[in-house]
Structures are given as structure tokens and as C-alpha cells.
Design a protein around this motif. Structure first.
Motif, PDB file in Angstrom:
ATOM      1  N   ASN A 291       0.790  -1.232   0.000  1.00 11.01           N
ATOM      2  CA  ASN A 291       0.000   0.000   0.000  1.00 11.01           C
ATOM      3  C   ASN A 291       0.826   1.288   0.000  1.00 11.01           C
ATOM      4  OD1 ASN A 291      -2.599  -0.725  -0.396  1.00 11.01           O
ATOM      5  ND2 ASN A 291      -3.057  -1.026   1.771  1.00 11.01           N
TER       6      ASN A 291
ATOM      7  N   GLY B 232       2.105   2.349  -2.556  1.00 11.73           N
ATOM      8  CA  GLY B 232       1.726   2.969  -3.831  1.00 11.73           C
ATOM      9  C   GLY B 232       2.630   2.535  -4.974  1.00 11.73           C
ATOM     10  N   LYS B 233       3.250   1.378  -4.830  1.00 16.18           N
ATOM     11  CA  LYS B 233       4.203   0.909  -5.838  1.00 16.18           C
ATOM     12  C   LYS B 233       3.537   0.684  -7.194  1.00 16.18           C
ATOM     13  CE  LYS B 233       5.260  -2.596  -3.272  1.00 16.18           C
ATOM     14  NZ  LYS B 233       4.436  -2.221  -2.103  1.00 16.18           N
ATOM     15  N   SER B 234       2.389  -0.001  -7.187  1.00 19.91           N
ATOM     16  CA  SER B 234       1.705  -0.257  -8.453  1.00 19.91           C
ATOM     17  C   SER B 234       1.235   1.049  -9.080  1.00 19.91           C
ATOM     18  CB  SER B 234       0.486  -1.153  -8.237  1.00 19.91           C
ATOM     19  OG  SER B 234       0.850  -2.277  -7.485  1.00 19.91           O
ATOM     20  N   THR B 235       0.739   1.933  -8.231  1.00 24.66           N
ATOM     21  CA  THR B 235       0.282   3.232  -8.730  1.00 24.66           C
ATOM     22  C   THR B 235       1.446   3.974  -9.376  1.00 24.66           C
ATOM     23  OG1 THR B 235      -1.210   3.275  -6.837  1.00 24.66           O
ATOM     24  CG2 THR B 235      -1.007   5.308  -8.099  1.00 24.66           C
TER      25      THR B 235
ATOM     26  N   SER C 229      -4.675  -2.099  -6.211  1.00 22.26           N
ATOM     27  CA  SER C 229      -5.762  -2.547  -5.343  1.00 22.26           C
ATOM     28  C   SER C 229      -5.554  -2.045  -3.924  1.00 22.26           C
ATOM     29  CB  SER C 229      -5.818  -4.077  -5.377  1.00 22.26           C
ATOM     30  OG  SER C 229      -5.924  -4.589  -4.079  1.00 22.26           O
ATOM     31  N   ASP C 230      -6.649  -1.991  -3.164  1.00 25.68           N
ATOM     32  CA  ASP C 230      -6.564  -1.523  -1.787  1.00 25.68           C
ATOM     33  C   ASP C 230      -6.177  -2.635  -0.833  1.00 25.68           C
ATOM     34  OD1 ASP C 230      -7.057   1.142  -2.085  1.00 25.68           O
ATOM     35  OD2 ASP C 230      -9.225   0.865  -2.127  1.00 25.68           O
TER      36      ASP C 230
ATOM     37  N   LYS D 155       2.428   9.988  -1.666  1.00 24.54           N
ATOM     38  CA  LYS D 155       1.191  10.551  -1.123  1.00 24.54           C
ATOM     39  C   LYS D 155       1.413  11.950  -0.535  1.00 24.54           C
ATOM     40  CE  LYS D 155      -0.370   5.831  -0.404  1.00 24.54           C
ATOM     41  NZ  LYS D 155      -1.186   4.844   0.291  1.00 24.54           N
TER      42      LYS D 155
ATOM     43  N   ASP E 132       0.311  14.509  -1.610  1.00 25.09           N
ATOM     44  CA  ASP E 132      -0.966  15.240  -1.653  1.00 25.09           C
ATOM     45  C   ASP E 132      -1.768  15.103  -0.366  1.00 25.09           C
ATOM     46  OD1 ASP E 132      -3.255  12.887  -2.413  1.00 25.09           O
ATOM     47  OD2 ASP E 132      -1.166  12.413  -2.848  1.00 25.09           O
TER      48      ASP E 132
ATOM     49  N   SER F 293       3.540  12.402  -5.643  1.00 20.16           N
ATOM     50  CA  SER F 293       2.233  11.822  -5.430  1.00 20.16           C
ATOM     51  C   SER F 293       1.940  10.980  -6.657  1.00 20.16           C
ATOM     52  CB  SER F 293       1.167  12.898  -5.245  1.00 20.16           C
ATOM     53  OG  SER F 293      -0.101  12.271  -5.301  1.00 20.16           O
ATOM     54  N   ALA F 294       2.074   9.679  -6.483  1.00 15.76           N
ATOM     55  CA  ALA F 294       1.918   8.758  -7.619  1.00 15.76           C
ATOM     56  C   ALA F 294       0.504   8.839  -8.181  1.00 15.76           C
ATOM     57  CB  ALA F 294       2.240   7.333  -7.192  1.00 15.76           C
ATOM     58  N   ALA F 295      -0.467   8.908  -7.292  1.00 14.03           N
ATOM     59  CA  ALA F 295      -1.861   8.910  -7.740  1.00 14.03           C
ATOM     60  C   ALA F 295      -2.184  10.179  -8.520  1.00 14.03           C
ATOM     61  CB  ALA F 295      -2.793   8.774  -6.541  1.00 14.03           C
TER      62      ALA F 295
HETATM   63  P1  GDP Z   1       1.190  -1.100  -3.531  1.00 13.23           P
HETATM   64  O1  GDP Z   1       0.626  -2.139  -2.649  1.00 13.23           O
HETATM   65  O2  GDP Z   1       2.453  -0.531  -2.965  1.00 13.23           O
HETATM   66  O3  GDP Z   1       1.363  -1.533  -4.957  1.00 13.23           O
HETATM   67  O4  GDP Z   1       0.162   0.134  -3.511  1.00 13.23           O
HETATM   68  P2  GDP Z   1      -0.963   0.547  -4.561  1.00 13.23           P
HETATM   69  O5  GDP Z   1      -0.327   1.171  -5.747  1.00 13.23           O
HETATM   70  O6  GDP Z   1      -1.858  -0.605  -4.788  1.00 13.23           O
HETATM   71  O7  GDP Z   1      -1.688   1.711  -3.779  1.00 13.23           O
HETATM   72  C1  GDP Z   1      -2.271   1.498  -2.504  1.00 13.23           C
HETATM   73  C2  GDP Z   1      -3.298   2.560  -2.227  1.00 13.23           C
HETATM   74  O8  GDP Z   1      -2.700   3.857  -2.081  1.00 13.23           O
HETATM   75  C3  GDP Z   1      -4.334   2.714  -3.333  1.00 13.23           C
HETATM   76  O9  GDP Z   1      -5.592   2.879  -2.738  1.00 13.23           O
HETATM   77  C4  GDP Z   1      -3.909   3.950  -4.049  1.00 13.23           C
HETATM   78  O10 GDP Z   1      -4.986   4.599  -4.655  1.00 13.23           O
HETATM   79  C5  GDP Z   1      -3.326   4.790  -2.935  1.00 13.23           C
HETATM   80  N1  GDP Z   1      -2.341   5.757  -3.425  1.00 13.23           N
HETATM   81  C6  GDP Z   1      -1.301   5.517  -4.260  1.00 13.23           C
HETATM   82  N2  GDP Z   1      -0.615   6.641  -4.514  1.00 13.23           N
HETATM   83  C7  GDP Z   1      -1.222   7.642  -3.841  1.00 13.23           C
HETATM   84  C8  GDP Z   1      -0.959   9.058  -3.722  1.00 13.23           C
HETATM   85  O11 GDP Z   1      -0.064   9.630  -4.324  1.00 13.23           O
HETATM   86  N3  GDP Z   1      -1.795   9.756  -2.904  1.00 13.23           N
HETATM   87  C9  GDP Z   1      -2.818   9.172  -2.254  1.00 13.23           C
HETATM   88  N4  GDP Z   1      -3.561   9.939  -1.501  1.00 13.23           N
HETATM   89  N5  GDP Z   1      -3.096   7.850  -2.354  1.00 13.23           N
HETATM   90  C10 GDP Z   1      -2.314   7.080  -3.135  1.00 13.23           C
END
Ligand code: GDP
Length: 458
Positions: free
Chosen positions: A229, A231-234, A248-249, A336, A338, A360-362
């Protein structure tokens, strides 16, 4: 209206986009495009017509599906025969198609050259021409700088030194020309041969790196690691601009390693997303983590991503300790941005006690900063450099082959004892291409070298 030799270049902005357009202009442009295209005979098609088909390698394998537009002189931008090839916007495909075009006889266009031709053929008036001239000047300057920085580290330095030695030899050979009838030999032939062999030895691995296989294999293998979580995939999606990884969450859903390529400033990064660095909680996840550690061992560079919003100071400290102990070059990236306040950001920075790249990846924000950090890290950190530079640039490829061919001719010439003027000709060609590679202009250097060293005084 006149048509010059065929030139080719990417007409759209470099970088990854859905579509890229390559442009070929000049005498025989349509023939050249026709030789790499399969679908229709382009040579019999009228002006302003578009044709669907494929671009092929010499062995017949498909490089890409493309849409080709034919413009016949004088009804084109340059007023020459022009073919525009719309392909998919991958750097790799673009470079491969450019390579095919040069193999079939096009030369890579210099910056501003299409515009220059348009101007020569009367497409612009004088005021416009002045603006164009400025543009051409500034562009080629930038491209020279880019040529320098793209040929990374040792290779560039090595080539410069060897080029300087070659200049000295050319000066000697040129001097022999001045003594025309007298049959003198200032340039030691065996030493010259040795030098040319040395230069070719440096060129060959670079040339090899351009071939398809190596271009995929090499590059900087980069892993994105971090807790679930973070945000690696994002981030991976944001960098690649497509939905390749599953976001995914639910923590730990990225179970397999996913690999893709990213080009930053001409450097190829092989990006690998992973299952994260946390303790295994179930078996499938355990396999993923095993692979993460494997990938980290294989990787040249680690992007350590942490969640700026949900990381406690302790978390961050443990993570940093963990990543440091791996001994791998890494970038600490806080995600994150943001969702946190300026105070929270500063607190985490104090705890980390080392530079953090905030993104902020998202929201796709500050990704440019991250990209710049990645490329400058590769350029400056010898630990990241895998030891072999990778040529990803078709312009470099052209000048590498140009140098190599000219040197091969010069060596063959030495073997049969050609006259100095023939030798000088090949050497000059080699110098010109080498100069383009290292970002230096040859003619001035040559003159300077002749006069400073020999004071001919005629
Ligand atoms: P991973 O498990 O590291 O691959 O994480 P994901 O990419 O699946 O992201 C996990 C959660 O963090 C998701 O709900 C994303 O939408 C959220 N997320 C990712 N990047 C950001 C960001 O820059 N800002 C915010 N607020 N949420 C983010």
C-alpha cells in the motif's frame, strides 16, 4: 524546387505517447519507405494518401503496424517527396524503424533540417526564415549537449582521448600531402593501425548494445520496493502511463513481479514492481517476497517507496535501515505528498536524515523530479552503471557505424598501401562521425592541431 538526399527523424515529441510520427523527406523517400513497408506498393500511390500495413525487419519479422501517409513533391512541408509513418509511441519501436530507414539509405536528420529544407524550397519568407535560423542554432546546440551526456561516462571520455590521437595522426597524414611528390611518411603506419583497432574495440560493444537482444537485456534494472500500500503499483502505472500493474486496496495483491521499460534521457530503465518488503503472511505472498529479494540482488538501482501518510517515524527508520543493509544504490521516495501537511513532511525528513524525493503517484505530481533523480543517479553513480553503456539513440548508432565503417576502410587501405590522400579521406570521415558522437566539431580542431603542432608557415 529541388530534392536533397533523403533524411529521416521523429516528428512528434520524444517520449512515450500513444502514437509517434516519423518523417522521411527527400529524393527517394517513397522508395525507402516502400522497402521497409508491407501492405501496398507505396511507389504507385498518389499524393496525400494514407496506407495501413506493417514495418518489417530485414528478416521479415514485424516491428510494428503502421499508417503511412505519402506526400509527393512539391505538395509537402519540405516541398520534397515526404512519407510520414505513424507507429505506436514506444521509444523502442521508434528507434527500430529509424534504424530500418537508415539501413535503406536515409540519413538521420539534423535538428531543424526539415525546416531548413522547407525554407530552401521557398516555403517561408525572410522574417520567418530568421526565426527558423535561431531555432536551428539553438536546437543543434542542445543536441550536441545531449549527444555528450547520452554517451555515458567512460565511453565518452575514452572516445574523446582516442579521437584526439586520431586527429594528431590525420594532421601528420595531411602534412604528407603537402610534400606530394616526395614520398615521405610522417604518420607511423603501424601505430595508426593500432590506434584504429583500439577505437574499433571501444565502438563494438556500443554497437552491439543497439541490437535488439541486448537493448532489451541491458539497461538499468530498477526495482520499486516498499511496504504494501505504499503505492508501488500506482507509481509503476504512472511512470508507464498504462494500466499494466494491478492496483488494489488490499495489501499484497501485486503477487507477481511485473517488468517493463522506461526511457529517461536516453537511458533504458527496466522497472520491476514487486510484492513488497514485508514479512510473508501467506504462501503465495511468500513466493512474491522471495522474488523481491532475488530481484533486489539482481537490480542495479532500488526505488524505495514509502507511504508518507501512513508511515510512523519508527516505520520509516526501520525501512531505511533495512534498505541500507542491502548495500544497493537506492533512491528514497516519499509517496502521497498530496495527503500530508508541510509539517508532517518536514518531520519525516528530519527522521530520515537523508534526501527524500517527494511525489504523489496517484496525482502524477513531481514525477519529473523523480525521473531526473533517476537519470542523474545513473550518470553520476558508478555503482549503478552496470559497466556497459547502452546505445538507445539511433543518431548515436548512425555515427558509431559511420566511424566504424570509415576505420575499417582506412585499415583495409593501409593493408594495400593506399596513397595518403585516400587514407586522409577515410580518416576525416571517421573523425567527423566521432566528433558528432563526442559533441565536438572536427574541422576546426584539425586546423588548430595542424597549425599548433607544425607551424608550416606557408
Ligand atoms: P502497492 O501495494 O504498494 O502496490 O500500492 P498501490 O499502488 O496498490 O496503492 C495502494 C493505495 O494507495 C491505493 O488505494 C492507491 O490509490 C493509494 N495511493 C497511491 N498513490 C497515492 C498518492 O499519491 N496519494 C494518495 N492519496 N493515495 C495514493
Amino acid at each position: 524546387m529541388f530534392q536533397l538526399e533523403p533524411i529521416a527523424a521523429l516528428a512528434t515529441a520524444p517520449g512515450i505517447g500513444a502514437i509517434a510520427v516519423l518523417r522521411v523527406s527527400g529524393e527517394g523517400a517513397i522508395d525507402i519507405a516502400n522497402r521497409i513497408f508491407q501492405g501496398k506498393d507505396l511507389t504507385t500511390q498518389g499524393s496525400h494518401t494514407a496506407h495501413f500495413g506493417t514495418v518489417r525487419n530485414t528478416d521479415g519479422s514485424i516491428i510494428d503496424e503502421v499508417l503511412v501517409t505519402v506526400f509527393r513533391a512539391p505538395k509537402s512541408f519540405t516541398k520534397e517527396d515526404v512519407v510520414e509513418i505513424s507507429c505506436h509511441g514506444s521509444e523502442f519501436i521508434i528507434q527500430q524503424i529509424l534504424r530500418r530507414l537508415t539501413q535503406e539509405g536515409a540519413r538521420l536528420a539534423r535538428p531543424g533540417e526539415f525546416t531548413q529544407r522547407a525554407f530552401l524550397n521557398g516555403q517561408f519568407d525572410l522574417v520567418q526564415a530568421e526565426a527558423v535560423a535561431d531555432l536551428i542554432a539553438s536546437d543543434s546546440d542542445a543536441s550536441h549537449r545531449a549527444a555528450l551526456t547520452q554517451l555515458r561516462g567512460g565511453f565518452s571520455k575514452q572516445l574523446k582521448t582516442l579521437r584526439q590521437q586520431l586527429i594528431d595522426f590525420v594532421a601528420l597524414v595531411e602534412l604528407e600531402l603537402d610534400f606530394g611528390e616526395e614520398d615521405v611518411e610522417f604518420a607511423h603506419r603501424d601505430k595508426l593501425r593500432q590506434l584504429m583497432l583500439d577505437i574499433r574495440r571501444v565502438l563494438h560493444p556500443l554497437l552491439d548494445s543497439f541490437s535488439t537482444g541486448n537493448a532489451i537485456k541491458n539497461g538499468v534494472s530498477t526495482v520499486i520496493v516498499g511496504k504494501p500500500n505504499a503505492g508501488k503499483s500506482t507509481l509503476l502505472n504512472a511512470l508507464l502511463n498504462e494500466e499494466k500493474a494491478i492496483v488494489s486496496d488490499i495489501p499484497g495483491t501485486t503477487r507477481d513481479t511485473i517488468e517493463d521499460e522506461l526511457f529517461i534521457d536516453g537511458i533504458r530503465f527496466r522497472l520491476i514492481d514487486t510484492a513488497g518488503l514485508r514479512q510473508a503472511t501467506d504462501q503465495i505472498e511468500a513466493i512474491g517476497i522471495e522474488r523481491t529479494q532475488q530481484k533486489m540482488r539482481d537490480a542495479s538501482l532500488v526505488i524505495y517507496l514509502f507511504d508518507g501518510k501512513n508511515s510512523s517515524p519508527d516505520d520509516l527508520q526501520t525501512s531505511i535501515a533495512e534498505i541500507r543493509s542491502s548495500g544497493k544504490p537506492y533512491l528514497l521516495v516519499g509517496n502521497k505528498l498530496d495527503a500530508i501537511t508541510e509539517n508532517e513532511r518536514q518531520t519525516l525528513e528530519t527522521i530520515a536524515a537523508e534526501p527524500i524525493v517527494w511525489i504523489s503517484a496517484a496525482k502524477h505530481s513531481h514525477l519529473d523530479t523523480l525521473k531526473t533523480s533517476l537519470s542523474s543517479r545513473v550518470r553520476t553513480d558508478t555503482a549503478v552503471q552496470t559497466g556497459s553503456a547502452v546505445v538507445t539513440n539511433a543518431r548515436h548508432y548512425e555515427h558509431l557505424t559511420g566511424t566504424d565503417d570509415a576505420l575499417a576502410r582506412a585499415i583495409a587501405g593501409l593493408d594495400v598501401g593506399v596513397t595518403p590522400d585516400w587514407l586522409a579521406m577515410d580518416l576525416r570521415v571517421a573523425l567527423r562521425h566521432l566528433g558528432e558522437l563526442t559533441g565536438e566539431i572536427t574541422t576546426d580542431d584539425l586546423l588548430e592541431s595542424i597549425f599548433s603542432k607544425f607551424c608550416i608557415g606557408k
